[in-house]
Design a protein around this motif. Structure first.
Motif, mmCIF file in Angstrom:
data_model
loop_
_atom_site.group_PDB
_atom_site.id
_atom_site.type_symbol
_atom_site.label_atom_id
_atom_site.label_comp_id
_atom_site.label_asym_id
_atom_site.label_seq_id
_atom_site.Cartn_x
_atom_site.Cartn_y
_atom_site.Cartn_z
ATOM 1 N N LEU A 33 -14.712 -17.409 -23.166
ATOM 2 C CA LEU A 33 -13.868 -16.372 -23.759
ATOM 3 C C LEU A 33 -12.468 -16.912 -24.055
ATOM 4 C CD1 LEU A 33 -14.795 -13.176 -21.677
ATOM 5 C CD2 LEU A 33 -15.657 -13.899 -23.908
ATOM 6 N N LEU A 34 -11.918 -17.672 -23.123
ATOM 7 C CA LEU A 34 -10.599 -18.250 -23.323
ATOM 8 C C LEU A 34 -10.605 -19.254 -24.474
ATOM 9 C CD1 LEU A 34 -9.459 -18.795 -19.622
ATOM 10 C CD2 LEU A 34 -8.651 -17.053 -21.231
ATOM 11 N N GLU A 35 -11.671 -20.029 -24.588
ATOM 12 C CA GLU A 35 -11.779 -20.976 -25.697
ATOM 13 C C GLU A 35 -11.767 -20.241 -27.030
ATOM 14 O OE1 GLU A 35 -15.320 -23.126 -24.752
ATOM 15 O OE2 GLU A 35 -14.234 -24.776 -23.803
ATOM 16 N N GLY A 36 -12.446 -19.082 -27.071
ATOM 17 C CA GLY A 36 -12.450 -18.288 -28.300
ATOM 18 C C GLY A 36 -11.078 -17.734 -28.622
ATOM 19 N N LEU A 37 -10.374 -17.236 -27.618
ATOM 20 C CA LEU A 37 -9.048 -16.666 -27.830
ATOM 21 C C LEU A 37 -8.027 -17.714 -28.246
ATOM 22 C CD1 LEU A 37 -8.825 -14.187 -24.815
ATOM 23 C CD2 LEU A 37 -9.095 -13.600 -27.223
ATOM 24 N N PHE A 38 -8.174 -18.939 -27.716
ATOM 25 C CA PHE A 38 -7.198 -19.993 -27.996
ATOM 26 C C PHE A 38 -7.502 -20.750 -29.285
ATOM 27 C CE2 PHE A 38 -6.496 -20.371 -23.152
ATOM 28 C CZ PHE A 38 -5.679 -19.253 -23.188
ATOM 29 N N SER A 39 -8.646 -20.441 -29.894
ATOM 30 C CA SER A 39 -8.992 -21.132 -31.129
ATOM 31 C C SER A 39 -7.982 -20.784 -32.222
ATOM 32 C CB SER A 39 -10.402 -20.722 -31.574
ATOM 33 O OG SER A 39 -10.703 -21.269 -32.836
ATOM 34 N N PRO A 40 -7.527 -21.777 -33.017
ATOM 35 C CA PRO A 40 -6.541 -21.496 -34.067
ATOM 36 C C PRO A 40 -7.093 -20.618 -35.176
ATOM 37 C CG PRO A 40 -7.359 -23.740 -34.247
ATOM 38 C CD PRO A 40 -7.889 -23.189 -32.957
ATOM 39 N N THR A 41 -8.412 -20.645 -35.387
ATOM 40 C CA THR A 41 -9.054 -19.806 -36.391
ATOM 41 C C THR A 41 -10.282 -19.180 -35.773
ATOM 42 O OG1 THR A 41 -10.343 -21.694 -37.178
ATOM 43 C CG2 THR A 41 -8.272 -21.220 -38.324
ATOM 44 N N PRO A 42 -10.768 -18.051 -36.303
ATOM 45 C CA PRO A 42 -11.984 -17.448 -35.765
ATOM 46 C C PRO A 42 -13.108 -18.467 -35.753
ATOM 47 C CG PRO A 42 -10.935 -15.959 -37.314
ATOM 48 C CD PRO A 42 -10.210 -17.278 -37.409
ATOM 49 N N ALA A 43 -13.746 -18.593 -34.604
ATOM 50 C CA ALA A 43 -14.788 -19.616 -34.465
ATOM 51 C C ALA A 43 -16.023 -19.016 -33.832
ATOM 52 C CB ALA A 43 -14.282 -20.775 -33.610
ATOM 53 N N PRO A 76 -1.037 -24.914 -33.385
ATOM 54 C CA PRO A 76 -2.008 -25.993 -33.165
ATOM 55 C C PRO A 76 -1.703 -26.839 -31.934
ATOM 56 C CG PRO A 76 -1.412 -25.860 -35.485
ATOM 57 C CD PRO A 76 -0.498 -24.917 -34.756
ATOM 58 N N VAL A 77 -0.412 -27.104 -31.671
ATOM 59 C CA VAL A 77 -0.054 -27.930 -30.516
ATOM 60 C C VAL A 77 -0.441 -27.229 -29.221
ATOM 61 C CG1 VAL A 77 1.827 -28.996 -29.226
ATOM 62 C CG2 VAL A 77 1.818 -29.087 -31.727
ATOM 63 N N LEU A 78 -0.056 -25.957 -29.093
ATOM 64 C CA LEU A 78 -0.378 -25.195 -27.886
ATOM 65 C C LEU A 78 -1.882 -25.024 -27.744
ATOM 66 C CD1 LEU A 78 0.597 -23.648 -25.445
ATOM 67 C CD2 LEU A 78 0.875 -21.615 -26.891
ATOM 68 N N THR A 79 -2.553 -24.782 -28.863
ATOM 69 C CA THR A 79 -4.010 -24.637 -28.838
ATOM 70 C C THR A 79 -4.683 -25.901 -28.333
ATOM 71 O OG1 THR A 79 -4.032 -23.030 -30.648
ATOM 72 C CG2 THR A 79 -6.051 -24.281 -30.277
ATOM 73 N N SER A 80 -4.192 -27.057 -28.800
ATOM 74 C CA SER A 80 -4.772 -28.331 -28.376
ATOM 75 C C SER A 80 -4.588 -28.551 -26.880
ATOM 76 C CB SER A 80 -4.133 -29.484 -29.151
ATOM 77 O OG SER A 80 -4.386 -29.352 -30.533
ATOM 78 N N LEU A 81 -3.405 -28.223 -26.366
ATOM 79 C CA LEU A 81 -3.137 -28.405 -24.941
ATOM 80 C C LEU A 81 -4.012 -27.483 -24.095
ATOM 81 C CD1 LEU A 81 0.769 -28.709 -24.959
ATOM 82 C CD2 LEU A 81 -0.905 -30.538 -24.593
ATOM 83 N N LEU A 82 -4.130 -26.229 -24.533
ATOM 84 C CA LEU A 82 -4.955 -25.281 -23.792
ATOM 85 C C LEU A 82 -6.430 -25.667 -23.857
ATOM 86 C CD1 LEU A 82 -3.220 -21.943 -24.853
ATOM 87 C CD2 LEU A 82 -3.159 -23.018 -22.598
ATOM 88 N N SER A 83 -6.869 -26.146 -25.021
ATOM 89 C CA SER A 83 -8.265 -26.579 -25.164
ATOM 90 C C SER A 83 -8.547 -27.777 -24.268
ATOM 91 C CB SER A 83 -8.565 -26.933 -26.624
ATOM 92 O OG SER A 83 -8.445 -25.797 -27.452
#
Length: 258
Positions: A33-43, A76-83
């Motif tokens: 669920l967190l991976e989905g929320l942190f995705s930069p675009t709907p995935a 994108p930077v924050l998304t990459s770190l969280l991912s």
């Protein structure tokens, strides 16, 4: 003695629906669920059988059956770190799950399963996963059959790394030895597990056709988490059965005694 495919699948399911299995389902569900929320675009969500394995280690969702995930639209930077953080957590949980499912623990997850030699195991899983993926990909370039042979032969290297504290090279070597004489049955087991994955993907993906995306996503990810834990539990039970057969005392034939 051949592998009991029905017994392995049954044992994997029983471990999945036991208390420890349900706890791991909840953890993987939260991660997805967190991976989905942190995705930069709907995935679209992916099945979660093995977050660190190479290609062929687990099934992909049925195209068009999985609803799109909501996204917080982070940078994108924050998304990459969280991912990256979630990826590390996934590796840790996968190690803990393999160690738990190989053991006889069903009601309590020992803390040591998440602490013992964690850095060593994690690094070997990452490096070994890259090498494993390249090896299998090269095998599939040669008319598929060599890729399938290598996939089945080396499949249990991760268990040796996570459970036996071995490096990935030792894991490859011991997996090759462990699967000798059982590869055809293991391939059959893989087909059975792939069919189960397809059924789970379809079953949990169908509601997404009729429900709003957010509800469909939540249901689909639950199916992903369930199958991911079932996959790990089945791998662990197969490993236990293979090692038990390997450790059985060898009965000498009359010819060998003379």
């Amino acid at each position: 003695m051949p592998i009991d495919i029905g017994g392995v699948v049954s044992d994997g399911y029983e471990r999945t629906v036991a208390r420890n299995g349900l706890l791991f389902i909840g953890i993987f569900y939260l991660i997805s669920l967190l991976e989905g929320l942190f995705s930069p675009t709907p995935a679209q969500p992916a099945m979660l059988p093995d977050p660190v394995g190479g290609p062929g280690m687990g099934p992909a969702p049925v195209e068009g059956m999985q609803p799109y995930a909501p996204s917080l639209g982070l940078s994108p930077v924050l998304t990459s770190l969280l991912s990256l953080l979630l990826g590390i957590i996934s590796i840790v949980v996968t190690i803990g799950a393999l160690r738990t499912f190989v053991s006889e623990e069903t009601e309590q997850i020992p803390e040591a399963h998440f602490r013992h030699n964690l850095l060593w195991a994690g690094l070997n899983l990452i490096i070994g996963g890259i090498i494993f993926g390249i090896t299998i990909a090269i095998g599939f370039l040669f008319l598929v059959v060599p890729g399938l042979f290598l996939l089945v032969s080396l499949f249990f290297w991760e268990v040796y790394v996570a459970v036996e504290d071995q490096n990935f090279i030792e894991g490859f070597r011991n997996s090759w030895r462990l699967t000798r004489g059982h590869r055809l049955r293991l391939f059959g087991l893989g087909i059975v597990v792939a069919i189960i994955a397809l059924l789970v993907s379809i079953g949990f993906g169908i509601p997404g056709i009729f429900l709003p995306d957010i509800l469909g996503f939540l249901i689909a990810q639950l199916g992903s988490a369930f199958f991911g834990v079932f996959f790990l539990a089945t791998v662990a039970q197969t490993y236990n059965q293979l090692t038990a057969m390997e450790n059985e005392p060898r009965v000498e034939t009359a010819e060998e005694r003379t």
